[in-house]
Motif scaffolding. Sequence first.
Motif, PDB file in Angstrom:
ATOM      1  N   GLN A  37      32.787  35.949  42.138  1.00 57.55           N
ATOM      2  CA  GLN A  37      32.357  35.829  40.743  1.00 57.55           C
ATOM      3  C   GLN A  37      33.244  34.812  40.038  1.00 57.55           C
ATOM      4  O   GLN A  37      34.464  34.818  40.199  1.00 57.55           O
ATOM      5  CB  GLN A  37      32.476  37.189  40.056  1.00 57.55           C
ATOM      6  N   LEU A  38      32.622  33.921  39.271  1.00 61.89           N
ATOM      7  CA  LEU A  38      33.337  32.971  38.421  1.00 61.89           C
ATOM      8  C   LEU A  38      32.971  33.252  36.972  1.00 61.89           C
ATOM      9  O   LEU A  38      31.802  33.495  36.666  1.00 61.89           O
ATOM     10  CB  LEU A  38      32.964  31.534  38.760  1.00 61.89           C
ATOM     11  N   TYR A  71      36.994  38.322  43.518  1.00 63.23           N
ATOM     12  CA  TYR A  71      36.327  38.667  44.771  1.00 63.23           C
ATOM     13  C   TYR A  71      36.135  40.181  44.797  1.00 63.23           C
ATOM     14  O   TYR A  71      37.106  40.938  44.813  1.00 63.23           O
ATOM     15  CB  TYR A  71      37.128  38.206  45.989  1.00 63.23           C
ATOM     16  N   HIS A  72      34.885  40.616  44.782  1.00 62.14           N
ATOM     17  CA  HIS A  72      34.538  42.039  44.828  1.00 62.14           C
ATOM     18  C   HIS A  72      34.381  42.421  46.298  1.00 62.14           C
ATOM     19  O   HIS A  72      33.372  42.106  46.927  1.00 62.14           O
ATOM     20  CB  HIS A  72      33.234  42.292  44.070  1.00 62.14           C
ATOM     21  N   PHE A  73      35.391  43.102  46.857  1.00 54.02           N
ATOM     22  CA  PHE A  73      35.361  43.470  48.271  1.00 54.02           C
ATOM     23  C   PHE A  73      34.885  44.899  48.480  1.00 54.02           C
ATOM     24  O   PHE A  73      34.641  45.323  49.611  1.00 54.02           O
ATOM     25  CB  PHE A  73      36.740  43.270  48.920  1.00 54.02           C
ATOM     26  N   HIS A  74      34.751  45.658  47.419  1.00 53.82           N
ATOM     27  CA  HIS A  74      34.325  47.052  47.467  1.00 53.82           C
ATOM     28  C   HIS A  74      33.557  47.329  46.184  1.00 53.82           C
ATOM     29  O   HIS A  74      33.732  46.630  45.192  1.00 53.82           O
ATOM     30  CB  HIS A  74      35.570  47.951  47.568  1.00 53.82           C
ATOM     31  N   MET A 116      45.228  39.470  39.863  1.00 56.05           N
ATOM     32  CA  MET A 116      44.814  40.731  39.257  1.00 56.05           C
ATOM     33  C   MET A 116      44.185  41.678  40.277  1.00 56.05           C
ATOM     34  O   MET A 116      43.423  41.257  41.143  1.00 56.05           O
ATOM     35  CB  MET A 116      43.780  40.471  38.147  1.00 56.05           C
ATOM     36  N   GLY A 117      44.503  42.954  40.125  1.00 57.70           N
ATOM     37  CA  GLY A 117      43.804  44.025  40.809  1.00 57.70           C
ATOM     38  C   GLY A 117      42.819  44.607  39.809  1.00 57.70           C
ATOM     39  O   GLY A 117      43.175  44.847  38.659  1.00 57.70           O
ATOM     40  N   ILE A 118      41.582  44.842  40.249  1.00 59.52           N
ATOM     41  CA  ILE A 118      40.529  45.252  39.324  1.00 59.52           C
ATOM     42  C   ILE A 118      39.867  46.511  39.852  1.00 59.52           C
ATOM     43  O   ILE A 118      39.484  46.583  41.023  1.00 59.52           O
ATOM     44  CB  ILE A 118      39.478  44.137  39.158  1.00 59.52           C
ATOM     45  N   TYR A 119      39.743  47.503  38.971  1.00 62.55           N
ATOM     46  CA  TYR A 119      39.032  48.735  39.279  1.00 62.55           C
ATOM     47  C   TYR A 119      37.796  48.807  38.397  1.00 62.55           C
ATOM     48  O   TYR A 119      37.905  48.762  37.176  1.00 62.55           O
ATOM     49  CB  TYR A 119      39.921  49.957  39.046  1.00 62.55           C
ATOM     50  N   LYS A 184      29.094  34.370  36.645  1.00 62.68           N
ATOM     51  CA  LYS A 184      28.038  34.205  37.644  1.00 62.68           C
ATOM     52  C   LYS A 184      28.524  34.782  38.956  1.00 62.68           C
ATOM     53  O   LYS A 184      29.633  34.480  39.407  1.00 62.68           O
ATOM     54  CB  LYS A 184      27.707  32.711  37.800  1.00 62.68           C
ATOM     55  N   ASN A 185      27.706  35.645  39.551  1.00 64.91           N
ATOM     56  CA  ASN A 185      28.005  36.222  40.861  1.00 64.91           C
ATOM     57  C   ASN A 185      27.391  35.352  41.953  1.00 64.91           C
ATOM     58  O   ASN A 185      26.267  34.879  41.812  1.00 64.91           O
ATOM     59  CB  ASN A 185      27.437  37.643  40.971  1.00 64.91           C
ATOM     60  N   PHE A 186      28.143  35.174  43.040  1.00 63.63           N
ATOM     61  CA  PHE A 186      27.685  34.403  44.184  1.00 63.63           C
ATOM     62  C   PHE A 186      27.701  35.279  45.428  1.00 63.63           C
ATOM     63  O   PHE A 186      28.702  35.938  45.695  1.00 63.63           O
ATOM     64  CB  PHE A 186      28.587  33.180  44.414  1.00 63.63           C
TER      65      PHE A 186
END
Length: 191
Positions: A37-38, A71-74, A116-119, A184-186
């Motif tokens: 995502q950007l 980067y959404h890995f989960h 950043m860590g994102i939840y 925008k999600n890629f």
Amino acid sequence: MIIKPIQTGIFLFYFVLLPSCKCISQENETSFKPHHQLALVISHAHVFEGRNEEGDREVLSLPAWGIDYTYHFHQKWAIGLHTDIIIEKFKVEKSFEKGGEKETVERSYPVAPALMGIYKLNEHWSFLIGMGGEFAKEENYLLTRAGVEYGYDFFKGWEVLGSIGYDFKWNAYDTWTIGIGISKNFGQKHN
């Protein structure tokens, strides 16, 4: 007793965020696909230790841009490089200086990237915490950043978002940011 920001981050991770990741349903987990995502965010950075031209203390509201890669890995977890750029010169009092005297320093267009860590709490709300630095020609500072974002998907991988963030700059000053942006999600499936 003042709790250090790093201790607060560890506490949040182990006692709030980590236990909640077990609450994901199998149905949603199987439909998730890792993706990038950007985002571009326009915001204002608020500096409470600011100084005006006469040297008097005042709260500064400075225009800033945010450029965020995530980067959404989960389904619930992501990592990212989120960069804030203040597009002005300003003076600030270093409020965490060791010793008795406080110093006023000038900052020229500082750039502040943070890992950043994102939840992702649910479909819309995300909590962020991370470390980075603020870089300007005068001096560089280590920073700890925390934030909250609200995102709303409006068209096939496009999202509008609102964000509130707090940067604790070690041995320097703090900054609050409030912004609105678009992302925008890629690599994600769109319905």
